[in-house]
Design an enzyme around this catalytic site. Sequence first.
Site, mmCIF file in Angstrom:
data_model
loop_
_atom_site.group_PDB
_atom_site.id
_atom_site.type_symbol
_atom_site.label_atom_id
_atom_site.label_comp_id
_atom_site.label_asym_id
_atom_site.label_seq_id
_atom_site.Cartn_x
_atom_site.Cartn_y
_atom_site.Cartn_z
ATOM 1 C CD GLU A 84 -2.503 1.223 2.767
ATOM 2 O OE1 GLU A 84 -3.498 1.959 2.883
ATOM 3 O OE2 GLU A 84 -2.085 0.496 3.691
ATOM 4 C CE LYS B 43 -7.135 1.846 3.875
ATOM 5 N NZ LYS B 43 -5.823 2.181 4.493
ATOM 6 C CB CYS C 272 -4.374 -1.465 4.674
ATOM 7 S SG CYS C 272 -3.308 -1.508 6.149
#
Length: 265
Positions: A48, A117, A151
Amino acid sequence: MNNEKLNLALLQMDINAGNPEANFAKLAQMLEQAVSGDRKLDVIVFPEMWNTGYALTEIETLADANGERTKQFLSAFSAKHQVNIVAGSIAESRADGVYNTIFAFDRAGETIADYSKIHLFRLMDEEKYLQAGDKLGSFQLGGQEAGMMICYDIRFPELARKLALGGAKLLFVPAEWPNPRLHHWKTLLTARAIENQMFVIACNRVGQSGETSFFGHSLVLDPWGETIAEGGEDEEVIYAEIDLSLVDAVRGKIPVFEDRRPNLY
């Protein structure tokens, strides 16, 4: 690409926060390392925010404008080496702000998917500096349905289940998951694999950024939740082979999806 068996490489790299030049150079070095052997790779995966790290106070000036530098570099690499790339995630600036975005490339170097995200992590002040995405990370990889999460997203089982219900047989998870939460990392990823009977390919970073340290332990898990490959705590390229036919075998043996009661929950 063999539609069932895939050779993977996960680039478990350190990230120099606030220094895109150093990070592009490091990534280029690790990409060359990944393809230097005799193994013919099908997919390469990164961590990431590899281009900037969490230099959030400077992120507007550091972010890649519309991902153009990233796309140009990785499109050329994927076409040259005829390999699919799930390009971790980058800080990507758009007209309305900065996003934490994954781009995926096919063997011809075409950008085939992107995902920003959707769950911003307050413990690292993401919500103060980044915009949340508003679509799922589902895409076709060589004729197979795949999903992407980033994540903190793995703490939301509904998201992984939605991707699985959409047909995903494998889930890619770039991350900067820090100490001391190694137990959470392994447990959550294993749960996502078991409950959705899918492969999980999770690439974490290593190294230190300010007061925060990152432990690596990138993972490739099968649909039983068994570990196929796991990284250590240093920079390395992690290789694994997966056989996607196992997904249908596991889903046939324990028919979780057929036995759901969505009318009740």
